[in-house]
Design an enzyme around this catalytic site. Structure first.
Site, PDB file in Angstrom:
ATOM      1  CE  LYS A 159       9.499 -12.490 -42.169  1.00 62.94           C
ATOM      2  NZ  LYS A 159       9.405 -11.711 -40.934  1.00 62.94           N
ATOM      3  CE  LYS A 227       2.149 -11.764 -36.851  1.00 61.57           C
ATOM      4  NZ  LYS A 227       3.228 -10.931 -37.476  1.00 61.57           N
TER       5      LYS A 227
END
Length: 274
Positions: A159, A227
């Site tokens: 990811k 983030k």
């Protein structure tokens, strides 16, 4: 995204227990048949497969390790974290789960709110392969591109690779549209040409039209993308890899957040070029 994922699980015939820190956000799901659980401990004790998708690694750590899921799940349960989080944390949860007679997979997703609603998410999975094969039908209810990547943490590493690619792409999409506008072209017409060519991407086809309409509603929050980029930069540094493009994208998104855009969708980066 969680709303769409839960709905697709229910459509596939699964009985779904739900918990959210803000119950009102789950009310529509409860009305449609999801079963409300008042605490993380309750949902852990009453579910055979426990799926989480939260905001930040600190949230993942809290729900799993601080008198949370690992401590209260039934023996033999499978834990699936679909948050984009730290590979090291995924490895830690895997080890803690194993020590408590539980199975754990890290399975972050890509595809945004549209992919979640349509059951077309890309799902990247790390953990034991036999566990992955056992719960594959659950993944198939939520996504289409489902790939086992390897040992615990591999889903998260995959990811992060995805987010690195998107970060650079979003800069390119914004700058291409801004250039077209400055050159006196109709950006919508330009999109018709370039989206079908070598420059084509999910961002160009799906997010660029939102930019041009001034639709900056979140499919994926700017604050969460920042983030993700921070985690990716930290992980890349640990691996000894320089990622200057990622660093630039993070800097630009932080500028947007400082201007009050942290709760917009990632396509709001275009606002910096207006």
């Amino acid at each position: 995204m969680g709303q769409g994922m839960v709905r697709n699980l229910m459509k596939a015939g699964y009985r779904v227990n739900v918990y959210n820190r803000t119950k009102s956000k789950a009310d529509a799901l409860i009305e449609d048949g999801a079963v409300w659980m008042p605490t993380i401990q309750d949902i852990s004790k009453n579910s055979d497969v426990i799926i989480t998708i939260v905001g930040y690694p600190k949230d993942v750590e809290q729900v799993y390790l601080e008198d949370g899921i690992v401590a209260h799940a039934k023996q033999g349960s499978t834990l699936i974290d679909m948050t984009t989080s730290s590979p090291k944390l995924a490895e830690r949860i895997y080890e803690e789960a194993k020590a408590n007679g539980l199975s754990s997979l890290d399975a972050p997703v890509s595809g945004g709110d549209v992919g979640a609603q349509n059951g077309k998410l890309s799902i990247m999975v790390g953990g034991d392969k036999n566990v992955f094969e056992t719960v594959r039908p659950i993944f198939e209810a939520m996504g289409q591109n489902i790939v086992y990547q390897g040992q615990a943490g591999s889903g998260q590493h995959t990811k992060l690779s995805n987010q690195i690619a998107i970060a650079g792409t979003m800069l390119g999409v914004c700058e291409a549209i801004a250039y077209a506008a400055k050159a006196g072209l109709d950006p919508d017409q330009v999109l018709k040409s370039i989206a079908a060519g070598a420059a084509g991407s999910f961002s160009l086809s799906n997010l660029a039209p939102r930019m041009l309409k001034g639709d900056f509603a979140p499919g994926f929050y700017v604050k969460h993308f920042i983030k993700d980029m921070r985690i990716a930069l930290e992980s890349a540094e640990e691996l000894g890899l320089l990622t200057p493009g990622l660093a630039l994208a993070k800097k630009r998104y932080e500028e947007l957040a400082e201007q009050g855009g942290e709760n917009f969708g990632t396509q709001a980066l275009y606002k910096l070029y207006l």
